[in-house]
Design an enzyme around this catalytic site. Structure first.
Site, short mmCIF file in Angstrom:
data_model
loop_
_atom_site.label_atom_id
_atom_site.label_comp_id
_atom_site.label_asym_id
_atom_site.label_seq_id
_atom_site.Cartn_x
_atom_site.Cartn_y
_atom_site.Cartn_z
N GLY A 196 0.80 -1.18 -0.09
CA GLY A 196 0.03 0.05 0.04
C GLY A 196 0.85 1.42 0.12
N GLU A 213 -7.70 -0.73 0.68
CA GLU A 213 -8.28 -1.85 1.28
C GLU A 213 -7.07 -2.65 1.95
OE1 GLU A 213 -11.01 -1.60 2.27
OE2 GLU A 213 -11.87 -0.28 1.11
N CYS A 248 -8.68 -10.51 5.59
CA CYS A 248 -8.54 -8.99 5.96
C CYS A 248 -9.27 -8.78 7.21
CB CYS A 248 -8.45 -7.83 5.10
SG CYS A 248 -10.05 -7.97 4.15
#
Length: 482
Positions: A196, A213, A248
């Site tokens: 990310g 996300e 997740c």
């Protein structure tokens, strides 16, 4: 260089299609969504086979957790598409009288979706649904860690949606890097925080907005006043029934009181025996670890010196099958690796505290999680949990189910992500809300123009305070018109 050229070619082709206006009409958007619906229905067996090849995912999990959610997302978008596209009228206000004001949702342009391997069908297609609904052209980069599903998406999508506006680019790190070097109108990434940060660094070069996300250590706090059997089943389902913990929003660790821990442990053991039998590594209902790298990573978490003797249930593994049995660990040190990193696998530590409220401090000593779960019948404790724990989402007395509600945003906070999607929020993630004021040539307020005078300032102060007399004076142009 070949990857860069291919990425640039894909972007330019889609940019030309977008510039032609092809993606803007509601009819085009609806046609693509119906195509995705047909794909999910007609190719169910092929999708399940690909997920089985990549993750040994049971067909029930493949359908319930991936195919059905894509189907629901498509149907929800089709039902609400015209409402989402319709400009939203808002009050114009006295300062712009006479005028009309509205907020219009326009597509961002050409967007890049980079998906994850753990739910490789859902996490690829669901963001694409939002991008299409908002009228964008899309490049989808499926995860190379789930090669069967990636290849299937590359084959299926051109058969069910407009290939001039939706492209699939397969490949690994070189292809992903080449895509990130291009200028996009938005990047949607699902994965871990390390990557990310890389995505954000590429996006920053072009000031490209991003949705990230990510994940995090999702806590489960279990109070003593619960239906223990139901709580144990829901925790086990959210942990091992979600891709063997490779999710997740999977419970990452449990916090309960010292006096209640033995009862909770016994309940979880009974449930796991019922779910997966005495030989869980042979169970067809337990997904495998995605690859040997992740298998070795999880094995190392269990083998760490301060953790190895904390296993109280499970712990068996089979490197050939890439399977690890559901494993419970009791009172692992908070400074151990298993409590510092997101586990993303079938290991579940249980941390004990003297009083349940001490759980707040444990959770808040770590990065903000994507989801936080509390099992309790104490309304005051629920209220305090909601007020004191920051998380992307929160559920009382269950796990993981919030992502099934299209009326709720799904996303993280802090290091668990930024931005949200699902339902209306998916449309909003890929649309720019443009402010529009349509004003008449009538009602010219001369008090706004130089030369400024004390009398004009007095009138403008009255207008700003909402005084209708001042408005009339401003429009009438006295005293001292310009």
């Amino acid at each position: 260089m070949e990857a860069v050229a291919a990425a640039a070619e894909a972007r330019e082709q889609l940019r030309a299609s977008f510039a032609s206006g092809r993606t803007r009409p509601a009819a085009w958007r609806a046609a693509q969504l119906r195509g995705l619906l047909r794909m999910a229905a007609e190719m169910e067996a092929e999708i399940c086979a690909a997920l089985r090849a990549d993750l040994a995912k049971p067909r029930t999990e493949s359908y319930v957790h991936e195919i059905s959610l894509v189907t629901s997302s498509c149907k929800f978008a089709l039902k609400n598409l015209k409402k989402w596209m319709k400009p939203n009228k808002v009050p114009a206000g006295m300062l712009t009288f006479p005028s009309a004001a509205r907020v219009s949702a326009e597509p961002l342009g050409v967007v890049l979706v980079i998906s994850a391997w753990n739910y490789p069908f859902l996490l690829a297609v669901d963001p694409v649904i939002g991008a299409i609904a908002a009228g964008n052209a899309v490049v989808l980069k499926p995860s190379e860690v789930a090669p069967a599903t990636s290849a299937l998406l590359a084959d299926l999508l051109p058969r069910y949606v407009d290939g001039s506006c939706v492209r699939v680019v397969e490949g690994g790190i070189p292809e992903t890097t080449a895509l990130l070097e291009q200028k996009w109108d938005k990047i949607f990434y699902t994965g871990n925080g390390k990557v990310g940060r890389i995505v954000m660094s590429f996006a920053a070069k072009h000031l490209t907005p991003v949705v990230l996300e990510l994940g995090g250590k999702c806590p489960v706090v279990v109070d003593c006043n619960v239906d223990l059997h139901v709580a144990a089943k829901r925790i086990a389902s959210g942990k091992w029934g979600c891709n063997s913990g490779q999710a997740c929003i999977s419970p990452d660790y449990i916090i309960t009181t010292k006096c209640f821990a033995p009862k909770l442990l016994d309940a979880l053991k009974r449930v796991l025996d019922k779910f997966y039998g005495k030989e869980p590594l042979r169970s067809p209902d337990l997904s495998r670890i995605v690859n040997s790298n992740h298998f070795n990573r999880l094995q190392a978490l269990m083998d760490e010196e301060t953790v190895a003797d904390k296993v109280v249930f499970g712990g068996e593994s089979d490197e050939q099958q890439l399977k690890i049995a559901p494993t419970l660990l009791l009172d692992v040190p908070l400074d151990s690796t298993i409590m510092k990193e997101e586990i993303f696998g079938p290991l579940l530590p249980i941390i004990t505290v003297d009083k349940i409220h001490e759980s707040f401090g444990v959770i808040n000593s770590m990065s903000k999680p994507l989801a936080a779960y509390l099992f309790s019948n104490d309304s005051m404790l629920k209220q305090q949990f909601e007020m004191n724990v920051s998380a992307g989402g929160m559920i009382f007395n269950d796990t993981a189910i919030h992502l099934t509600n299209p009326h709720l945003p799904f996303g993280g906070v802090g290091e668990s992500g930024m931005g949200a999607y699902h339902g209306t929020f998916s449309f909003d993630a890929f649309a720019h809300k443009k402010a529009i004021v349509d004003r008449s040539f009538l009602g010219e307020a001369t008090a706004r123009y130089p030369p400024y005078t004390p009398a004009k300032l007095k009138i403008l102060k009255g207008v700003l305070k909402g005084n209708p007399v001042a408005m009339v004076q401003a429009i009438a142009g006295f005293p001292g018109g310009a």
